[in-house]
Design a protein around this motif. Structure first.
Motif, PDB file in Angstrom:
ATOM      1  N   ILE A 187       0.856  -1.325   0.055  1.00 23.61           N
ATOM      2  CA  ILE A 187       0.181  -0.123   0.008  1.00 23.61           C
ATOM      3  C   ILE A 187       0.702   1.418   0.213  1.00 23.61           C
ATOM      4  O   ILE A 187       0.422   2.118  -0.788  1.00 23.61           O
ATOM      5  CB  ILE A 187      -0.878   0.016   1.091  1.00 23.61           C
ATOM      6  N   ILE A 190       2.463   1.913  -3.406  1.00 20.11           N
ATOM      7  CA  ILE A 190       1.718   2.506  -4.247  1.00 20.11           C
ATOM      8  C   ILE A 190       1.641   4.054  -3.947  1.00 20.11           C
ATOM      9  O   ILE A 190       1.432   5.046  -4.833  1.00 20.11           O
ATOM     10  CB  ILE A 190       0.260   1.891  -4.346  1.00 20.11           C
ATOM     11  N   ARG A 191       1.280   4.196  -2.786  1.00 21.09           N
ATOM     12  CA  ARG A 191       1.022   5.441  -2.302  1.00 21.09           C
ATOM     13  C   ARG A 191       2.217   6.530  -2.644  1.00 21.09           C
ATOM     14  O   ARG A 191       2.157   7.659  -2.896  1.00 21.09           O
ATOM     15  CB  ARG A 191       0.923   5.528  -0.554  1.00 21.09           C
ATOM     16  N   SER A 228      -2.796  -1.221  -7.861  1.00 25.16           N
ATOM     17  CA  SER A 228      -4.003  -1.233  -7.111  1.00 25.16           C
ATOM     18  C   SER A 228      -4.815  -2.379  -6.819  1.00 25.16           C
ATOM     19  O   SER A 228      -5.440  -2.754  -5.851  1.00 25.16           O
ATOM     20  CB  SER A 228      -5.114   0.033  -6.994  1.00 25.16           C
ATOM     21  N   LEU A 263     -10.372   0.113  -1.117  1.00 25.57           N
ATOM     22  CA  LEU A 263      -9.342  -0.145  -2.358  1.00 25.57           C
ATOM     23  C   LEU A 263     -10.226   0.005  -3.702  1.00 25.57           C
ATOM     24  O   LEU A 263      -9.445   0.295  -4.622  1.00 25.57           O
ATOM     25  CB  LEU A 263      -8.727  -1.468  -1.979  1.00 25.57           C
ATOM     26  N   ALA A 267      -9.239   2.139  -6.682  1.00 20.68           N
ATOM     27  CA  ALA A 267      -8.938   1.852  -8.133  1.00 20.68           C
ATOM     28  C   ALA A 267      -9.947   2.793  -9.078  1.00 20.68           C
ATOM     29  O   ALA A 267      -9.511   3.162 -10.244  1.00 20.68           O
ATOM     30  CB  ALA A 267      -9.483   0.419  -8.175  1.00 20.68           C
ATOM     31  N   LEU A 286      -5.285   6.013   0.541  1.00 20.29           N
ATOM     32  CA  LEU A 286      -4.530   4.809   0.771  1.00 20.29           C
ATOM     33  C   LEU A 286      -3.830   5.097   2.295  1.00 20.29           C
ATOM     34  O   LEU A 286      -3.727   3.966   2.882  1.00 20.29           O
ATOM     35  CB  LEU A 286      -3.385   4.933  -0.049  1.00 20.29           C
TER      36      LEU A 286
END
Length: 308
Positions: A187, A190-191, A228, A263, A267, A286
């Protein structure tokens, strides 16, 4: 307030809360010996928070030029706090964190473990000064350090208390910590890319080599959309394999509402995001997913105790 902004106190509170939840909302209910008493565990939390604070400070020092473009109203170093004063705070926090880590390493009779705190502090410094300018390396480092703040609980509180009689149980508990650390890593990785999208203008002017600068905002957004789906699949798989198997309906409902739903929302919104405001909102989403994910350990523990 300016010093709280300097150390990004909200993030520090989340790290402290996370470590306290794992100890007092999970490990304390497992009927196992723990290496640290309450006071010593608080020192572990203190050491982690101080080193993280040092990392935020040194990052703020080296990010002045970028932040003046991306977040001019949030700049602290050079405006509200002098660079010299910021360096003094950096050294103080880092020394306190490493010193506390050295003490704990001797408490559990593993003096070599003090190197962990030194390595983390050095990595945070390298991140601020050079690693963050390298493609995906900086993102990976930040995500890894957050994950390690979960694993360090097992290193200091579980590992020294392992004996032949509890080896299997301890391995299972360490595996759970590893699952949460992996989730936090994915997570946060991605953040960090989403934050690169948010800060693309300032990063470009400072010669940074981030994914949005290399591939463009549109392509990077599409990539994040695909990425994601990974944590989404991970969580659904985890719910099906563990929560359903043990009839943990409260934990299942909590995970679906507070983790899976956000989540999915992320997305969907990621596919539509176009500007800095959109990316900032998605970064916050996130951050909340990480927070709710951490709280799930106490929900699962509660569900197991009352289900039994």
């Amino acid at each position: 307030m300016k010093y709280l902004k300097l150390i990004r106190y909200q993030n520090l509170l989340m790290i402290a809360l996370m470590q306290l939840l794992f100890r007092y909302g999970f490990l304390n209910y497992q009927n196992i010996p723990l290496a640290l008493n309450d006071w010593q565990y608080f020192i572990l939390v203190f050491a982690t928070v101080m080193i993280a604070a040092g990392g935020y400070i040194i990052n703020n020092i080296f990010d002045q030029a970028t932040d003046n473009i991306n977040k001019p109203y949030q700049v602290v170093v050079g405006k509200n706090i002098s660079e010299t004063n910021a360096y003094n705070w950096y050294f103080a926090c880092t020394v306190l964190g490493v010193g506390a880590g050295f003490y704990l390493s001797n408490v559990i009779e593993r003096p070599g473990f003090a190197a962990i705190f030194i390595i983390i502090s050095a990595t945070l410094y390298l991140y601020a000064t050079s690693l963050k300018q390298m493609l995906l390396i900086g993102n990976f480092v930040v995500a890894s350090l957050l994950a390690f703040s979960v694993l360090i609980i097992g290193v200091f509180d579980l590992l020294p208390a392992i004996n032949p009689g509890n080896k299997v149980v301890m391995a299972e508990l360490f595996s759970i910590l590893l699952d949460y650390a992996l989730f936090a890593f994915v997570i946060n990785f991605i953040r960090e890319i989403v934050k690169d999208l948010e800060d693309v203008n300032g990063d470009y002017n400072q010669g940074m080599n981030t994914l949005p600068i290399l591939f463009g905002i549109k392509r990077t957004s599409k990539l994040i959309f695909i990425l994601s789906l990974i944590p989404l699949v991970m969580v659904i798989f985890y719910i099906k394999k563990y929560f359903f198997e043990f009839d943990l309906y409260i934990a299942t409902l909590y995970a679906l509402i507070s983790i899976v739903a956000p989540l999915i929302y992320f997305a969907v919104k990621m596919a539509e995001a176009k500007n800095s405001k959109d990316f900032k909102h998605l970064s916050t989403v996130l951050k909340l997913v990480i927070l709710f994910g951490l709280f799930s350990i106490t929900v699962v523990t509660y569900n197991i105790l009352h289900h039994a």
